[in-house]
Design an enzyme around this catalytic site. Structure first.
Site, PDB file in Angstrom:
ATOM      1  N   ARG A 121       0.819  -1.231   0.000  1.00 22.53           N
ATOM      2  CA  ARG A 121       0.000   0.000   0.000  1.00 22.53           C
ATOM      3  C   ARG A 121       0.843   1.268   0.000  1.00 22.53           C
ATOM      4  NH1 ARG A 121      -3.138  -3.030   3.759  1.00 22.53           N
ATOM      5  NH2 ARG A 121      -4.895  -3.953   2.653  1.00 22.53           N
ATOM      6  N   LYS A 143       3.207  11.388 -11.349  1.00 24.62           N
ATOM      7  CA  LYS A 143       2.413  10.538 -12.248  1.00 24.62           C
ATOM      8  C   LYS A 143       3.169   9.246 -12.429  1.00 24.62           C
ATOM      9  CE  LYS A 143      -0.296  13.640 -15.151  1.00 24.62           C
ATOM     10  NZ  LYS A 143      -0.508  14.150 -16.527  1.00 24.62           N
ATOM     11  N   GLU A 185      10.194  18.887 -24.841  1.00 28.75           N
ATOM     12  CA  GLU A 185       9.482  19.215 -23.592  1.00 28.75           C
ATOM     13  C   GLU A 185      10.054  20.492 -22.973  1.00 28.75           C
ATOM     14  OE1 GLU A 185       6.789  17.618 -22.736  1.00 28.75           O
ATOM     15  OE2 GLU A 185       6.956  15.655 -23.697  1.00 28.75           O
ATOM     16  N   LYS A 227       7.767  23.064 -13.454  1.00 28.13           N
ATOM     17  CA  LYS A 227       6.914  21.891 -13.215  1.00 28.13           C
ATOM     18  C   LYS A 227       6.507  21.830 -11.752  1.00 28.13           C
ATOM     19  CE  LYS A 227       5.425  17.455 -14.167  1.00 28.13           C
ATOM     20  NZ  LYS A 227       5.497  16.267 -14.947  1.00 28.13           N
ATOM     21  N   GLU A 237      -4.089  17.201 -11.635  1.00 23.84           N
ATOM     22  CA  GLU A 237      -4.521  17.594 -12.979  1.00 23.84           C
ATOM     23  C   GLU A 237      -6.019  17.835 -13.083  1.00 23.84           C
ATOM     24  OE1 GLU A 237      -2.417  15.568 -16.172  1.00 23.84           O
ATOM     25  OE2 GLU A 237      -4.012  16.104 -17.554  1.00 23.84           O
ATOM     26  N   ARG A 241      -2.573  22.076 -14.446  1.00 25.03           N
ATOM     27  CA  ARG A 241      -1.579  21.067 -14.857  1.00 25.03           C
ATOM     28  C   ARG A 241      -1.790  20.640 -16.310  1.00 25.03           C
ATOM     29  NH1 ARG A 241       0.982  16.130 -11.246  1.00 25.03           N
ATOM     30  NH2 ARG A 241       2.262  15.255 -12.905  1.00 25.03           N
ATOM     31  N   ASN A 245      -0.043  19.626 -21.311  1.00 23.41           N
ATOM     32  CA  ASN A 245      -0.432  18.827 -22.476  1.00 23.41           C
ATOM     33  C   ASN A 245      -0.331  19.611 -23.777  1.00 23.41           C
ATOM     34  OD1 ASN A 245      -1.008  16.649 -20.828  1.00 23.41           O
ATOM     35  ND2 ASN A 245      -3.081  17.387 -20.423  1.00 23.41           N
ATOM     36  N   HIS A 248       0.359  17.898 -26.985  1.00 23.23           N
ATOM     37  CA  HIS A 248       0.239  16.456 -26.744  1.00 23.23           C
ATOM     38  C   HIS A 248      -1.018  15.836 -27.356  1.00 23.23           C
ATOM     39  CE1 HIS A 248       3.664  17.118 -24.216  1.00 23.23           C
ATOM     40  NE2 HIS A 248       3.692  15.867 -23.787  1.00 23.23           N
ATOM     41  N   HIS A 252      -0.053  12.798 -29.347  1.00 22.12           N
ATOM     42  CA  HIS A 252      -0.514  11.435 -29.030  1.00 22.12           C
ATOM     43  C   HIS A 252      -1.220  10.811 -30.224  1.00 22.12           C
ATOM     44  CE1 HIS A 252      -0.540  12.338 -24.429  1.00 22.12           C
ATOM     45  NE2 HIS A 252       0.627  11.885 -24.836  1.00 22.12           N
ATOM     46  N   HIS A 265       8.495  10.165 -28.697  1.00 25.93           N
ATOM     47  CA  HIS A 265       7.447  10.978 -28.077  1.00 25.93           C
ATOM     48  C   HIS A 265       7.686  12.476 -28.316  1.00 25.93           C
ATOM     49  CE1 HIS A 265       4.471  12.251 -25.176  1.00 25.93           C
ATOM     50  NE2 HIS A 265       5.398  12.924 -24.504  1.00 25.93           N
TER      51      HIS A 265
HETATM   52  P1  NAD Z   1      13.236   5.783 -21.803  1.00 25.20           P
HETATM   53  O1  NAD Z   1      13.048   5.674 -20.369  1.00 25.20           O
HETATM   54  O2  NAD Z   1      12.782   4.664 -22.665  1.00 25.20           O
HETATM   55  O3  NAD Z   1      14.771   6.092 -22.101  1.00 25.20           O
HETATM   56  C1  NAD Z   1      15.182   6.247 -23.444  1.00 25.20           C
HETATM   57  C2  NAD Z   1      16.404   5.381 -23.758  1.00 25.20           C
HETATM   58  O4  NAD Z   1      17.560   5.975 -23.183  1.00 25.20           O
HETATM   59  C3  NAD Z   1      16.329   3.979 -23.190  1.00 25.20           C
HETATM   60  O5  NAD Z   1      16.848   3.092 -24.128  1.00 25.20           O
HETATM   61  C4  NAD Z   1      17.250   4.050 -21.963  1.00 25.20           C
HETATM   62  O6  NAD Z   1      17.820   2.813 -21.614  1.00 25.20           O
HETATM   63  C5  NAD Z   1      18.301   5.008 -22.438  1.00 25.20           C
HETATM   64  N1  NAD Z   1      18.984   5.764 -21.411  1.00 25.20           N
HETATM   65  C6  NAD Z   1      18.464   6.333 -20.294  1.00 25.20           C
HETATM   66  N2  NAD Z   1      19.373   7.100 -19.704  1.00 25.20           N
HETATM   67  C7  NAD Z   1      20.505   7.017 -20.432  1.00 25.20           C
HETATM   68  C8  NAD Z   1      21.771   7.623 -20.349  1.00 25.20           C
HETATM   69  N3  NAD Z   1      22.052   8.532 -19.421  1.00 25.20           N
HETATM   70  N4  NAD Z   1      22.707   7.285 -21.279  1.00 25.20           N
HETATM   71  C9  NAD Z   1      22.412   6.419 -22.278  1.00 25.20           C
HETATM   72  N5  NAD Z   1      21.212   5.848 -22.434  1.00 25.20           N
HETATM   73  C10 NAD Z   1      20.268   6.153 -21.518  1.00 25.20           C
HETATM   74  O7  NAD Z   1      12.505   7.093 -22.404  1.00 25.20           O
HETATM   75  P2  NAD Z   1      12.178   8.513 -21.779  1.00 25.20           P
HETATM   76  O8  NAD Z   1      12.001   9.408 -22.938  1.00 25.20           O
HETATM   77  O9  NAD Z   1      13.108   8.903 -20.697  1.00 25.20           O
HETATM   78  O10 NAD Z   1      10.760   8.277 -21.077  1.00 25.20           O
HETATM   79  C11 NAD Z   1       9.620   7.932 -21.826  1.00 25.20           C
HETATM   80  C12 NAD Z   1       8.566   7.436 -20.872  1.00 25.20           C
HETATM   81  O11 NAD Z   1       8.237   8.476 -19.956  1.00 25.20           O
HETATM   82  C13 NAD Z   1       7.264   7.042 -21.545  1.00 25.20           C
HETATM   83  O12 NAD Z   1       6.856   5.805 -21.031  1.00 25.20           O
HETATM   84  C14 NAD Z   1       6.285   8.133 -21.145  1.00 25.20           C
HETATM   85  O13 NAD Z   1       4.961   7.665 -21.063  1.00 25.20           O
HETATM   86  C15 NAD Z   1       6.838   8.510 -19.796  1.00 25.20           C
HETATM   87  N6  NAD Z   1       6.471   9.869 -19.348  1.00 25.20           N
HETATM   88  C16 NAD Z   1       5.991  10.003 -18.098  1.00 25.20           C
HETATM   89  C17 NAD Z   1       5.670  11.261 -17.619  1.00 25.20           C
HETATM   90  C18 NAD Z   1       5.191  11.417 -16.202  1.00 25.20           C
HETATM   91  O14 NAD Z   1       4.806  12.530 -15.825  1.00 25.20           O
HETATM   92  N7  NAD Z   1       5.225  10.378 -15.410  1.00 25.20           N
HETATM   93  C19 NAD Z   1       5.853  12.390 -18.421  1.00 25.20           C
HETATM   94  C20 NAD Z   1       6.361  12.216 -19.706  1.00 25.20           C
HETATM   95  C21 NAD Z   1       6.667  10.939 -20.169  1.00 25.20           C
HETATM   96  N1  GLY Z   2       3.875  15.128 -18.104  1.00 27.54           N
HETATM   97  C1  GLY Z   2       2.656  15.801 -17.787  1.00 27.54           C
HETATM   98  C2  GLY Z   2       2.362  15.865 -16.335  1.00 27.54           C
HETATM   99  O1  GLY Z   2       3.151  15.486 -15.519  1.00 27.54           O
HETATM  100  O2  GLY Z   2       1.296  16.299 -15.981  1.00 27.54           O
END
Ligand code: NAD
Ligand code: GLY
Length: 356
Positions: A121, A143, A185, A227, A237, A241, A245, A248, A252, A265
């Site tokens: 939990r 998130k 971003e 942020k 949100e 917040r 988007n 987006h 998306h 993305h």
């Molecule tokens: P990712 O986590 O897939 O990382 C991208 C690539 O970079 C991967 O292959 C990873 O292994 C590699 N990598 C990471 N750090 C590295 C480094 N320092 N050196 C070399 N390689 C490295 O992609 P991302 O763009 O970081 O994240 C995308 C994800 O984030 C999606 O799932 C998306 O939905 C999510 N997201 C979440 C939020 C949120 O608010 N929670 C916001 C935006 C996106």
């Molecule tokens: N990435 C959008 C949010 O955190 O609300």
């Protein structure tokens, strides 16, 4: 090391920033009321680069450390891998005060946060983001979640970390295309909130892309503080917040129409931002200069700007599938000026009229 706080009452937490500071993580975590057993969730690529340093720092601070690797890629942001992580935590006898460290990009951050939100939990977790996207966006704001076969991020929870710990030097090993995708971003924050940041990007884009640490640290900090302010105002949100988007809705739709295969993305969001700015112009919400500055900066960053060709009804269906759609309308973010946006409730059909 610099620090800003995300002020959320008893869920407040610091974001620590620096260069080459991963070896200080253990010392900082010692200041929290966690048990001595700590898990590090990461993937093989990130582990190869940074696990030794992080693990060593935690061991030096007296923790028993348990690295847990999952494969790289969005495909692992799933309930299947969530379940494997629960099994691992049970076998490691993690308790309610055992913390998890998410060492990696947004994929690792999102699934680790979700596991932390739900195991026993709720156990504490720490974000150690190593991609630009994760440093400026996904590690902050709580998130957490995983994907469902019918859509991205359909399962999740708002659950804040105890600490976000950023070493901008980790970006040195990030593939350039990932860095540029994350830059979308960063540009977004300039458009939605901060005209000075946008100007800084216009003036120093080449230095930033060249990974000049002084500039990188400055923009990462600036984005995190924006942020943090937005999340402080609207943690779940229900209002402001949603300005995050910007770009987006169309981004998306592009990702969905291309099966998440053709664009990263940030690239899809870049096209979405240019399209949203064009929509704003055509609707009389902003002037030519705003549209021109948005498109030019995005182009200069090496991001795509042209909407891929799909029939309008396919765009309409893809926009309608967006989980943020309510009562047949989407809360679309329009650019009024650089640093200023507004919402408009638009039907997918209204949006599609302006596409092409
Ligand atoms: P990712 O986590 O897939 O990382 C991208 C690539 O970079 C991967 O292959 C990873 O292994 C590699 N990598 C990471 N750090 C590295 C480094 N320092 N050196 C070399 N390689 C490295 O992609 P991302 O763009 O970081 O994240 C995308 C994800 O984030 C999606 O799932 C998306 O939905 C999510 N997201 C979440 C939020 C949120 O608010 N929670 C916001 C935006 C996106
Ligand atoms: N990435 C959008 C949010 O955190 O609300």
């Amino acid at each position: 090391m610099d620090k800003i706080t995300v002020d959320l009452g008893n869920r407040s937490y610091p974001i620590c920033f620096g260069y080459n500071n991963l070896s200080e993580l253990g010392k900082i975590i010692r200041g929290f009321d966690f048990s001595d057993r700590i898990g590090i969730v990461t993937n093989p690529e990130v582990a190869r680069l940074f696990l030794n340093t992080v693990e060593g720092s935690l061991r030096d601070a007296g923790f028993s450390v348990f690295p847990i690797e999952i494969p790289d890629g969005e495909g692992c942001k799933s309930l299947e891998w969530t379940s494997i992580l629960y099994d691992k935590l049970v076998s490691l006898k993690m308790d309610r005060k055992s913390a998890l460290i998410a060492l990696g990009g947004g994929v690792i951050g999102d699934i680790t946060g979700f596991v932390a939100a739900t195991f026993l939990r709720g156990i504490p977790y720490i974000q150690v983001p190593t991609t630009l996207l994760a440093q400026v966006d996904s590690s902050i704001g709580g998130k957490t979640g995983v994907n469902h076969s019918k859509g991205k991020n359909l399962i999740g929870a708002f659950y804040q970390p105890s600490l976000v710990f950023i070493d901008v030097d980790t970006l040195k090993t990030l593939p350039k295309s990932e860095f540029i995708s994350g830059l979308a971003e960063v540009i977004k924050y300039g458009i939605i909130w901060d005209s000075d940041l946008f100007k800084d990007l216009e003036d120093n884009l080449e230095r930033i892309i060249g990974l000049d640490r002084k500039y990188i640290l400055r923009i990462v900090k600036r984005c995190c503080s924006i942020k943090a302010k937005i999340v402080e105002e609207d943690e779940k949100e229900n209002g402001v917040r949603s300005i995050l988007n910007f770009g987006h809705t169309i981004g998306h739709a592009i990702e969905a129409l291309t099966d998440y295969k053709s664009y990263k993305h940030g690239e899809a969001v870049a096209i979405g931002m240019v399209t949203a700015a064009l929509l704003s112009l055509k609707m009389g919400v902003c002037n030519e200069d705003v549209f021109h500055r948005v498109k030019t900066l995005i182009q200069r960053a090496g991001l795509p700007t042209d909407l891929p060709e799909f029939p309008k009804d396919e765009y309409i269906s893809a926009i309608e599938l967006d989980k943020k759609m309510r009562s047949d309308k989407v809360k679309f973010v329009l650019a009024e000026d650089i640093g200023c946006v507004k919402f408009a409730d638009l039907a997918a059909e209204d949006i599609s009229k302006y596409l092409g």
